[in-house]
Design a protein around this motif. Structure first.
Motif, PDB file in Angstrom:
ATOM      1  N   GLN A 272      52.793  36.244  35.110  1.00 40.75           N
ATOM      2  CA  GLN A 272      51.897  37.312  35.544  1.00 40.75           C
ATOM      3  C   GLN A 272      52.096  37.754  36.989  1.00 40.75           C
ATOM      4  O   GLN A 272      51.362  38.620  37.471  1.00 40.75           O
ATOM      5  N   LEU A 335      50.280  32.221  36.721  1.00 46.00           N
ATOM      6  CA  LEU A 335      49.071  33.018  36.503  1.00 46.00           C
ATOM      7  C   LEU A 335      48.721  33.756  37.791  1.00 46.00           C
ATOM      8  O   LEU A 335      48.915  33.239  38.893  1.00 46.00           O
ATOM      9  N   TYR A 336      48.181  34.962  37.645  1.00 51.77           N
ATOM     10  CA  TYR A 336      47.825  35.769  38.822  1.00 51.77           C
ATOM     11  C   TYR A 336      46.526  36.514  38.549  1.00 51.77           C
ATOM     12  O   TYR A 336      46.283  36.985  37.436  1.00 51.77           O
ATOM     13  N   VAL A 337      45.695  36.618  39.609  1.00 53.12           N
ATOM     14  CA  VAL A 337      44.505  37.456  39.523  1.00 53.12           C
ATOM     15  C   VAL A 337      44.141  37.961  40.913  1.00 53.12           C
ATOM     16  O   VAL A 337      44.299  37.251  41.902  1.00 53.12           O
ATOM     17  N   ASP A 338      43.715  39.222  40.963  1.00 55.64           N
ATOM     18  CA  ASP A 338      43.130  39.779  42.183  1.00 55.64           C
ATOM     19  C   ASP A 338      41.623  39.566  42.078  1.00 55.64           C
ATOM     20  O   ASP A 338      40.956  40.170  41.242  1.00 55.64           O
ATOM     21  N   LEU A 339      41.092  38.703  42.929  1.00 54.76           N
ATOM     22  CA  LEU A 339      39.683  38.319  42.837  1.00 54.76           C
ATOM     23  C   LEU A 339      38.745  39.338  43.472  1.00 54.76           C
ATOM     24  O   LEU A 339      37.524  39.128  43.484  1.00 54.76           O
ATOM     25  N   ALA A 347      35.409  39.529  41.475  1.00 50.50           N
ATOM     26  CA  ALA A 347      35.631  39.054  40.110  1.00 50.50           C
ATOM     27  C   ALA A 347      34.837  37.779  39.861  1.00 50.50           C
ATOM     28  O   ALA A 347      34.819  36.865  40.694  1.00 50.50           O
ATOM     29  N   THR A 351      34.908  35.207  33.992  1.00 49.61           N
ATOM     30  CA  THR A 351      35.745  36.270  33.431  1.00 49.61           C
ATOM     31  C   THR A 351      37.219  35.964  33.656  1.00 49.61           C
ATOM     32  O   THR A 351      38.058  36.138  32.759  1.00 49.61           O
ATOM     33  N   VAL A 352      37.545  35.506  34.859  1.00 50.44           N
ATOM     34  CA  VAL A 352      38.936  35.156  35.171  1.00 50.44           C
ATOM     35  C   VAL A 352      39.398  33.997  34.297  1.00 50.44           C
ATOM     36  O   VAL A 352      40.522  33.994  33.769  1.00 50.44           O
ATOM     37  N   SER A 355      40.398  35.078  30.843  1.00 52.98           N
ATOM     38  CA  SER A 355      41.699  35.744  30.859  1.00 52.98           C
ATOM     39  C   SER A 355      42.832  34.730  30.959  1.00 52.98           C
ATOM     40  O   SER A 355      43.849  34.836  30.257  1.00 52.98           O
ATOM     41  N   PHE A 356      42.681  33.724  31.847  1.00 54.57           N
ATOM     42  CA  PHE A 356      43.707  32.694  31.995  1.00 54.57           C
ATOM     43  C   PHE A 356      43.886  31.900  30.697  1.00 54.57           C
ATOM     44  O   PHE A 356      45.015  31.600  30.278  1.00 54.57           O
ATOM     45  N   LEU A 391      45.819  33.040  43.314  1.00 55.95           N
ATOM     46  CA  LEU A 391      44.469  33.598  43.395  1.00 55.95           C
ATOM     47  C   LEU A 391      44.409  34.476  44.638  1.00 55.95           C
ATOM     48  O   LEU A 391      44.265  33.999  45.758  1.00 55.95           O
TER      49      LEU A 391
END
Length: 987
Positions: A272, A335-339, A347, A351-352, A355-356, A391
């Motif tokens: 990701q 894994l990647y997320v924009d918090l 975020a 919810t994150v 998704s993970f 993160l």
């Protein structure tokens, strides 16, 4: 896109896992001599990174390169460029690099195959891992880099061979996992013969033999290994090898051949990570530090790196680049997320997590409700897997904690505007702005070398105006790249206006202001107020007590507020108790102060409190150094009490530490006075910090500030402020040797002071007027002013002022030839200083007494007095007076026929570099020449005198004739006589 040479369409392919070869399609390319091929390899194995000329010379020849190594290197690079194409071998930043398409170099192909094999093995797909390793090993074609010379090739040859053996051991281990033990015996037998000391190969051979029903042979291998290790190395077999022997002896059932391998379903491998920017520049130290931290946790703890910094500093860019650099260490996915930590609605962790979990193969029906249960399942799914979690843009540690893997092997990178000091075991990194070199490289990469090279100075101005902030540089460069009619100078001129700078740093949806606004919007009201007001001060930084005064808070509450701003990365703290803004953040803070700090009088009040603090504290420092000085009784009143100092040293430490901030506050007051009394308080601040002018280090800055404040006082018609500022300015000009201007300022100061009826500093006005008159040779006028100054100081019971004026009057008497009275006046001044315990002022008295004693022929006592003065000046950090005292000691020693000591002190005077202007330098050179003449160094002496004469002629001084006479002397003795008969001038 394939890499093509001139006139060819086939792709270039490179092989180094054997003899070095290059092919264009099916045709071999001639790469020249062994040294030339060694250069090719040194570039190929750097992964596209630039290698400097010194690095390449060291790689090819080591510690003893040929005399023409640089020329040879250029020749090899030129020939490679012709053979491969100008777009393949390129010159960049003083070095060379090679641009190779992905998959074109056999080492890269082998690395990718080995990484994929590792992922497959961890996913349970042993057959696929086995096949991939066989493909990787098939790329070797004999000895790597065969026949290449040079230390770099030698080191890489060893590395590549060791890597091959490691891959081979892994593949043989997979043979046994797949039940291919019988087939593996012959290969293992050959390998142990070739590499008899590699115990892992011996261990695999023993296991293969045992599983083939050859228990006795397996035990014989162990016996042979033990004997060999004892004979060759004097050690016993490893614990693993000994354990395997015991298990074979016990016929451990766990050693039996595995059942037929059935590949397990391969779990999803998320990938990701966002794409890394193609123009990533610099940050090499951070990349190395974080890469090591993420990949060397040794299985003890999960690796966490938390990168903090202001918006636009490049946190996400660095984190994404870093994640791509280490992704091969995490074969089970990334894994990647924009918090969304900077937005009003960051975020939610639950919810994150959902998704993970989906990305890791968990069906929706198996994902529980609630952040706690989801976090627990997430950690369970990651157990035993190597996954990298990025993160990005986290709000705080509470948002991050549920998203962290729970076991060793996996790792997390966190970026945030706040420092996550409460994130357990995290490796904290505070990201700073780019270095000027990195900033210019980024700007050049976007704009283009041709445009930047033509206007390098303007480009440096642009990146400096951007505060070396990556986002600002990227915006500015993008604007310029999109406007072909603009020059770099046009952009630099636009950014030179601080009032418009933030508005100019906007391109499309990118804006520096918008980035800062996200952080500002998250502040509590008390933090936002502190952020705004603190930005109003002009100093390069600010101390905690000064900030507390500006904010109208006690020190403890102010510290809490400022440290909380440091944690948000909106404020920096380079040392305990000192704070500063990034340049662009300061502009933003001021803009928000103008918008949000209402009414405007509140902003003026804050600056007025800061000026109050500086004046009150400077007055205490002045009083600490000058007990009994009555000037402090006549300063403009302040509401702040100022800081207390336990002793003179602490007062001086504060003064010199705060010098830039004090003078910046005065300059800011001159530009925009915060109140009706601001100009007077600023003038008094200059008077009480006069030591800064005497230090030499701050003389020029002090003078410039005094000029600006004087002009402001004249414009405002404030005669009291004008008189006091001109007094301070006259003193600074005198110390620098600008005697005409010093006298002019003293005349104006006295006129303004009398007009304002400023009797509180009457003695200071008269004293300064007298000393400047003396410097111009107006001796009778000087005597009259100084005599009046003594009366004024006596009437005010200002004993230190009286002592200082007596010392100055001593110089007048010395000029008039009244040597005895000159010595007596100086002794009176010294006696007053000693009675008051004024060690700092005592140095000036002893200096004057030493000069008078030299003229009176009392050389030994003169040297003693001057030596004492020198020590005091050195302790007080008065570099200017330190240098001048060395000059007077040179005169005294010369008069005593001690030319060696005289020359040494004269050299010391010149070495300080701050001896009172060009005139004083010329007088020192004259004395040095006399000393050198007596020592028999006539040529050096004449060189000193010629330089001194040039100064005197340029300044049109009377001393020019004296120096001409010295240059006309034919014998050293005559010059010595001139030295002895010519008394020093007390200027």
């Amino acid at each position: 896109m394939a890499l093509h040479g001139p006139g060819h369409s086939e792709q270039l392919r490179f092989s180094v896992l054997g003899p070095v070869r290059v092919r264009r399609g099916e045709e071999p390319v001639n790469t020249g001599s062994p040294q030339q091929r060694a250069l090719l390899v040194a570039l190929l194995l750097r992964g596209g990174r630039t290698a400097t000329a010194p690095e390449l010379i060291d790689a090819l020849w080591g510690e003893e390169p040929p005399h023409a190594a640089v020329a040879a290197l250029r020749t090899y690079a030129s020939r490679l460029r012709k053979a491969l194409g100008p777009d393949i071998v390129v010159s960049t930043s003083g070095g060379y690099a090679i641009r190779v398409e992905a998959g074109a170099l056999d080492v890269d192909v082998a690395t990718e195959l080995a990484t994929e094999a590792d992922r497959a093995r961890h996913a349970g797909d042993i057959t696929r891992a086995h096949d991939l390793l066989n493909q990787a090993l098939a790329l070797w074609d004999g000895e790597p880099l065969a026949g290449l010379p040079g230390p770099y090739a030698d080191n890489q040859r060893i590395r590549l061979e060791e890597w091959r053996l490691s891959l081979l051991e892994t593949r043989l281990d997979l043979d046994l996992e797949l039940g291919l033990h019988a087939e593996a015996v012959s290969e293992l037998t050959a390998m142990t013969t070739a590499y008899p000391l590699r115990e892992r190969l011996r261990e695999l051979l023993m296991l293969a033999l045992y599983r083939s029903g050859r228990q006795a042979e397996a035990l014989a291998v162990y016996a042979d290994t033990r004997r060999l290790l004892a004979e060759e190395l004097g050690v016993d077999p490893s614990t693993d090898l000994r354990d395997l022997q015991q298990r074979i002896l016990q016929a451990d059932s766990a050693l039996a051949a595995p059942a037929e391998h059935v590949p397990a379903p391969r779990p999803p491998v998320p990938a990701q990570l966002p794409a890394t920017v193609p123009d990533f520049i610099g940050r090499a130290a951070f990349v190395d530090e974080l890469s090591e931290q993420l990949t060397t946790a040794d299985g003890r703890i999960m690796a966490i790196s938390a990168v903090a910094g202001i918006g636009g500093i490049g946190k996400t860019t660095l984190a994404v680049h870093l994640a791509h650099a280490v992704r091969h260490q995490f074969p089970d996915g990334q894994l990647y997320v924009d918090l969304q930590g900077g937005s009003p609605t960051p975020a939610a962790p639950e919810t994150v997590l959902a998704s993970f979990l989906r990305a890791l193969g968990t069906p929706d029906s198996a994902i529980p409700d609630g952040v706690g249960d989801r976090s627990a399942l997430y950690r369970s799914v990651l157990d035993g897997r190597r996954v990298l979690v990025l993160l990005d843009n986290a709000r705080d540690a509470a948002q991050v904690r549920p998203l962290l893997p729970g076991t060793p092997g996996s790792a997390a990178i966190v970026t945030s505007r706040v420092r996550m000091v409460d994130l357990a075991f995290a490796h904290l990194v505070d990201l700073d702005v780019m270095s000027p070199e990195e900033a210019l490289a980024l700007f050049t990469r976007i704009v283009g070398e041709e445009r930047v090279h033509a206007e390098r100075e303007a480009a440096l101005d642009v990146v400096a105006a951007c505060g070396f902030l990556p986002l600002a540089i990227r915006i500015a460069a993008s604007r310029l790249a999109a406007r072909r009619t603009w020059t770099v100078s046009v952009l630099a001129a636009k950014l030179a206006d601080e009032q418009r700078r933030l508005d100019e740093l906007r391109a499309g949806d990118l804006a520096v202001t918008a980035t800062f606004e996200l952080g500002y919007g998250q502040l509590q009201p008390y933090q936002a107020r502190a952020f705004r007001l603190l930005g109003l001060a002009d100093g390069s930084d600010i101390s905690l007590p000064a900030a507390a005064a500006l904010l109208d808070m006690d020190v403890h509450n102010a510290e809490d507020a400022l440290e909380s701003l440091v944690d948000t990365s909106l404020l920096d703290s380079a040392a305990p108790g000192r704070y500063h803004y990034h340049h662009l953040v300061r502009l933003f803070a001021r803009a928000r102060a103008e918008r949000d700090e209402q009414p405007p009088e509140d902003r003026d009040a804050a600056l007025s409190r800061l000026l109050d603090f500086y004046l009150a504290t400077a007055a205490r420092a002045y009083a600490q150094e000058r007990p009994g000085d009555r000037l402090v009784d006549h300063l403009t009143p302040t509401t702040h009490p100022g800081l207390d100092f336990p002793d003179r040293t602490a007062a001086l430490d504060w003064l010199y530490c705060e010098a830039d901030c004090l003078l910046a506050c005065v300059t800011q007051t001159a530009t925009a006075p915060a109140s009706d009394t601001a100009l007077r308080r600023a003038a008094d601040l200059l008077l009480t910090t006069s030591d800064l002018a005497e230090s030499g280090a701050h003389t020029r800055q002090y003078e410039a500030v005094a000029v600006a404040l004087g002009e402001a006082a004249v414009a405002a018609g404030d005669l009291q402020a004008e008189g006091r500022v001109r007094t301070a300015l006259s003193r600074a000009l005198s110390l620098r040797g600008d005697l005409e201007q010093a006298a002019e300022q003293a005349r104006h100061a006295m006129a303004a002071g009398w007009a304002a009826k400023d009797l509180g500093i009457a003695g200071h006005l008269l004293n300064q007027r007298g000393t400047t008159a003396l410097s111009l040779g107006l001796v009778r006028e000087a005597e009259a002013h100084l005599s009046q100054a003594i009366e004024a100081f006596q009437a005010a019971d200002d004993r230190p002022g009286e002592a200082g004026t007596l010392v100055n009057l001593s110089r007048v008497h010395l000029t008039l030839g009244r040597t005895a009275s000159a010595v007596e006046l100086a002794r009176q001044g010294v006696a007053i200083y000693e009675s008051l315990g004024l060690t700092s002022r005592l140095a000036g008295g002893k200096y004057a007494l030493g000069v008078a004693l030299t003229a009176a022929g009392h050389g030994p006592e003169a040297v003693g007095q001057l030596t004492h003065a020198l020590g005091h000046f050195r302790d007080s950090r008065q570099r200017l007076w330190e240098g001048t005292t060395h000059y007077r000691l040179a005169e005294a020693h010369l008069a005593m026929r001690r030319p060696a000591q005289a020359a040494a002190h004269a050299e010391q005077a010149l070495t300080t570099g701050v001896i009172g202007g060009e005139w004083r330098r010329a007088t020192v050179l004259t004395v040095l020449g006399k000393a050198l003449t007596e020592l028999g160094h006539a040529d050096r002496a004449h060189a000193c005198w010629r330089e001194a004469l040039a100064v005197h002629e340029r300044l049109e001084t009377a001393e020019a004739e004296d120096v001409r006479a010295l240059l006309g002397e034919l014998a050293p003795a005559a010059a010595t006589t001139a030295a002895a008969s010519s008394p020093p001038r007390p200027r």
